[in-house]
Design a protein around this motif. Structure first.
Motif, mmCIF file in Angstrom:
data_model
loop_
_atom_site.group_PDB
_atom_site.id
_atom_site.type_symbol
_atom_site.label_atom_id
_atom_site.label_comp_id
_atom_site.label_asym_id
_atom_site.label_seq_id
_atom_site.Cartn_x
_atom_site.Cartn_y
_atom_site.Cartn_z
ATOM 1 N N VAL A 155 0.833 -1.202 0.000
ATOM 2 C CA VAL A 155 0.000 0.000 0.000
ATOM 3 C C VAL A 155 0.872 1.259 0.000
ATOM 4 C CG1 VAL A 155 -1.675 1.355 1.325
ATOM 5 C CG2 VAL A 155 -1.989 -1.116 1.053
ATOM 6 N N GLY A 156 1.896 1.273 0.852
ATOM 7 C CA GLY A 156 2.779 2.432 0.907
ATOM 8 C C GLY A 156 3.453 2.710 -0.427
ATOM 9 N N LEU A 157 3.925 1.662 -1.087
ATOM 10 C CA LEU A 157 4.591 1.832 -2.375
ATOM 11 C C LEU A 157 3.603 2.197 -3.470
ATOM 12 C CD1 LEU A 157 7.117 -1.139 -2.202
ATOM 13 C CD2 LEU A 157 7.668 1.304 -2.128
ATOM 14 N N TYR A 158 2.401 1.625 -3.410
ATOM 15 C CA TYR A 158 1.405 1.977 -4.426
ATOM 16 C C TYR A 158 1.056 3.464 -4.346
ATOM 17 C CZ TYR A 158 -2.828 2.630 -6.996
ATOM 18 O OH TYR A 158 -3.743 3.140 -7.876
ATOM 19 N N ILE A 159 0.763 3.957 -3.150
ATOM 20 C CA ILE A 159 0.396 5.367 -3.008
ATOM 21 C C ILE A 159 1.561 6.273 -3.390
ATOM 22 C CG2 ILE A 159 -0.211 7.164 -1.343
ATOM 23 C CD1 ILE A 159 -2.565 5.459 -2.211
ATOM 24 N N THR A 160 2.780 5.870 -3.045
ATOM 25 C CA THR A 160 3.957 6.650 -3.433
ATOM 26 C C THR A 160 4.034 6.799 -4.943
ATOM 27 O OG1 THR A 160 5.200 5.931 -1.472
ATOM 28 C CG2 THR A 160 6.481 6.745 -3.342
ATOM 29 N N SER A 161 3.801 5.709 -5.656
ATOM 30 C CA SER A 161 3.859 5.784 -7.117
ATOM 31 C C SER A 161 2.649 6.500 -7.701
ATOM 32 C CB SER A 161 3.968 4.374 -7.710
ATOM 33 O OG SER A 161 2.836 3.589 -7.382
ATOM 34 N N ALA A 162 1.470 6.271 -7.099
ATOM 35 C CA ALA A 162 0.250 6.876 -7.634
ATOM 36 C C ALA A 162 0.238 8.390 -7.489
ATOM 37 C CB ALA A 162 -0.977 6.266 -6.956
ATOM 38 N N TYR A 163 0.963 8.918 -6.510
ATOM 39 C CA TYR A 163 1.129 10.372 -6.411
ATOM 40 C C TYR A 163 1.619 10.946 -7.740
ATOM 41 C CZ TYR A 163 0.652 12.367 -1.661
ATOM 42 O OH TYR A 163 0.180 12.899 -0.495
ATOM 43 N N TRP A 164 2.445 10.155 -8.446
ATOM 44 C CA TRP A 164 3.124 10.669 -9.631
ATOM 45 C C TRP A 164 2.492 10.245 -10.930
ATOM 46 C CZ3 TRP A 164 7.034 14.200 -9.632
ATOM 47 C CH2 TRP A 164 7.528 14.559 -8.362
ATOM 48 N N PHE A 165 1.792 9.106 -10.971
ATOM 49 C CA PHE A 165 1.233 8.715 -12.263
ATOM 50 C C PHE A 165 -0.244 9.085 -12.416
ATOM 51 C CE2 PHE A 165 0.289 4.530 -10.163
ATOM 52 C CZ PHE A 165 -1.049 4.388 -10.530
ATOM 53 N N THR A 166 -0.854 9.671 -11.377
ATOM 54 C CA THR A 166 -2.233 10.152 -11.507
ATOM 55 C C THR A 166 -2.255 11.682 -11.544
ATOM 56 O OG1 THR A 166 -2.618 10.209 -9.112
ATOM 57 C CG2 THR A 166 -3.125 8.155 -10.264
ATOM 58 N N ALA A 167 -3.166 12.223 -12.328
ATOM 59 C CA ALA A 167 -3.267 13.679 -12.465
ATOM 60 C C ALA A 167 -3.728 14.349 -11.181
ATOM 61 C CB ALA A 167 -4.232 14.019 -13.599
ATOM 62 N N SER A 168 -4.389 13.591 -10.315
ATOM 63 C CA SER A 168 -4.950 14.153 -9.083
ATOM 64 C C SER A 168 -4.015 14.037 -7.888
ATOM 65 C CB SER A 168 -6.256 13.424 -8.740
ATOM 66 O OG SER A 168 -5.993 12.042 -8.517
ATOM 67 N N THR A 169 -2.855 13.424 -8.069
ATOM 68 C CA THR A 169 -1.907 13.079 -7.000
ATOM 69 C C THR A 169 -2.504 12.085 -6.015
ATOM 70 O OG1 THR A 169 -2.405 14.950 -5.504
ATOM 71 C CG2 THR A 169 -0.699 15.300 -7.181
ATOM 72 N N SER A 170 -3.434 11.281 -6.475
ATOM 73 C CA SER A 170 -3.910 10.098 -5.761
ATOM 74 C C SER A 170 -4.421 10.360 -4.353
ATOM 75 C CB SER A 170 -2.793 9.036 -5.712
ATOM 76 O OG SER A 170 -3.267 7.861 -5.116
ATOM 77 N N PHE A 171 -5.575 11.009 -4.237
ATOM 78 C CA PHE A 171 -6.260 11.073 -2.946
ATOM 79 C C PHE A 171 -6.714 9.656 -2.580
ATOM 80 C CE2 PHE A 171 -5.882 15.336 -3.819
ATOM 81 C CZ PHE A 171 -6.675 16.205 -3.084
ATOM 82 N N ALA A 172 -7.511 9.053 -3.455
ATOM 83 C CA ALA A 172 -7.940 7.643 -3.332
ATOM 84 C C ALA A 172 -8.654 7.335 -2.030
ATOM 85 C CB ALA A 172 -6.736 6.704 -3.504
ATOM 86 N N ASN A 173 -9.234 8.356 -1.388
ATOM 87 C CA ASN A 173 -9.767 8.164 -0.038
ATOM 88 C C ASN A 173 -10.779 9.274 0.269
ATOM 89 O OD1 ASN A 173 -10.132 8.186 2.800
ATOM 90 N ND2 ASN A 173 -8.088 7.375 3.150
ATOM 91 N N PRO A 174 -12.066 8.946 0.379
ATOM 92 C CA PRO A 174 -13.066 9.980 0.667
ATOM 93 C C PRO A 174 -12.819 10.745 1.965
ATOM 94 C CG PRO A 174 -14.137 8.013 -0.166
ATOM 95 C CD PRO A 174 -12.698 7.646 0.067
ATOM 96 N N ALA A 175 -12.365 10.068 3.007
ATOM 97 C CA ALA A 175 -12.114 10.752 4.282
ATOM 98 C C ALA A 175 -10.981 11.754 4.145
ATOM 99 C CB ALA A 175 -11.797 9.738 5.382
ATOM 100 N N VAL A 176 -9.955 11.375 3.403
ATOM 101 C CA VAL A 176 -8.828 12.282 3.172
ATOM 102 C C VAL A 176 -9.259 13.460 2.317
ATOM 103 C CG1 VAL A 176 -6.588 12.497 2.036
ATOM 104 C CG2 VAL A 176 -7.050 10.526 3.509
ATOM 105 N N ALA A 177 -10.092 13.206 1.307
ATOM 106 C CA ALA A 177 -10.584 14.299 0.461
ATOM 107 C C ALA A 177 -11.377 15.314 1.285
ATOM 108 C CB ALA A 177 -11.455 13.737 -0.666
ATOM 109 N N ILE A 178 -12.252 14.821 2.157
ATOM 110 C CA ILE A 178 -13.035 15.716 3.018
ATOM 111 C C ILE A 178 -12.111 16.516 3.924
ATOM 112 C CG2 ILE A 178 -14.673 15.767 4.937
ATOM 113 C CD1 ILE A 178 -16.015 13.289 3.613
#
Length: 229
Positions: A155-178
């Protein structure tokens, strides 16, 4: 180990609070240390991936370390967590996330209550959040199927990479978005843009659950052919 619900809820609230404090706090620190946006994003990325490894490792045995309503929804639909418990998890995650934002502001001597002005909208952003949540949930489910001991790192490595390959910088989490809607800093998101992010994240999570249910299922035993008489 069977843990009572009150401690599980505290673990979910605490984990989400620390996660959001890390996301917002490292964003503030990075923004103060450099005017280079790429370098600031890197300074935001590494702490987030690292803290996920820590939080999932230490709190996973207590609550399962969801820290994410999309993840909780998937486990509820898979009947691995009761509906009432799932709703309590989501409430704890949202409350913890908002508390994490306020804590980050306090640490950096900023106004505690803020409303973000950062615009994050458009098809690209929504598709990115769908992809980010899809990948996160699929990573978790595949990890549970094949390497449950490696989930914190996966999970840690996926989110680290998704920060860079997604245009949104990978929120991927409704609680975090709120929670990030309450921070007018590097990591913020305008409240008006949050609902679309949440919808995209939930769709991505459900698609990942559907695919994982088929792709990761136990293979059916092939009946042996009887030897010719």
């Amino acid at each position: 180990m069977i843990v009572d619900l009150s401690r599980r809820l505290v673990a979910e609230a605490l984990g989400t609070a620390i996660l959001v404090a890390t996301v917002v706090g490292s964003g503030i620190m990075a923004d103060r240390l450099t005017d280079d946006v790429a370098l600031a994003l890197l300074g935001n990325t590494i702490p987030t991936g690292a803290i996920l490894v820590v939080l999932i490792t230490i709190l996973g045995p207590i609550s399962g370390a969801h820290f994410n309503p999309a993840v909780t929804l998937v486990f509820a639909l898979r009947r691995e967590i009761e509906t009432r418990t799932a709703l309590a998890y989501v409430a704890a995650q949202i409350a913890g996330g908002i508390a994490g934002t306020f804590l980050a502001h306090a640490m950096f001597d900023l106004p505690i209550l803020q409303i973000s002005q950062t615009v994050r909208t458009g098809n690209g952003q929504w598709i990115a959040e769908l992809v980010a949540a899809f990948g996160l949930v699929f990573t978790i489910l595949a990890g549970l199927r094949f390497r449950s001991d490696a989930i914190p790192w996966l999970v840690g490595l996926y989110i680290t990479s998704a920060y860079w390959f997604t245009a949104s910088t990978s929120f991927a989490n409704p609680a975090v978005a709120i929670a990030r809607a309450f921070s007018n800093t590097f990591a913020g998101i305008r409240p008006l843009d949050v609902p679309a992010f949440i919808v995209a994240e939930l769709i991505g999570a459900l698609l990942a659950m559907a695919l994982a249910g088929w792709l990761l299922s136990e293979p059916k035993p092939v009946p042996e052919m009887k030897a010719a008489q």
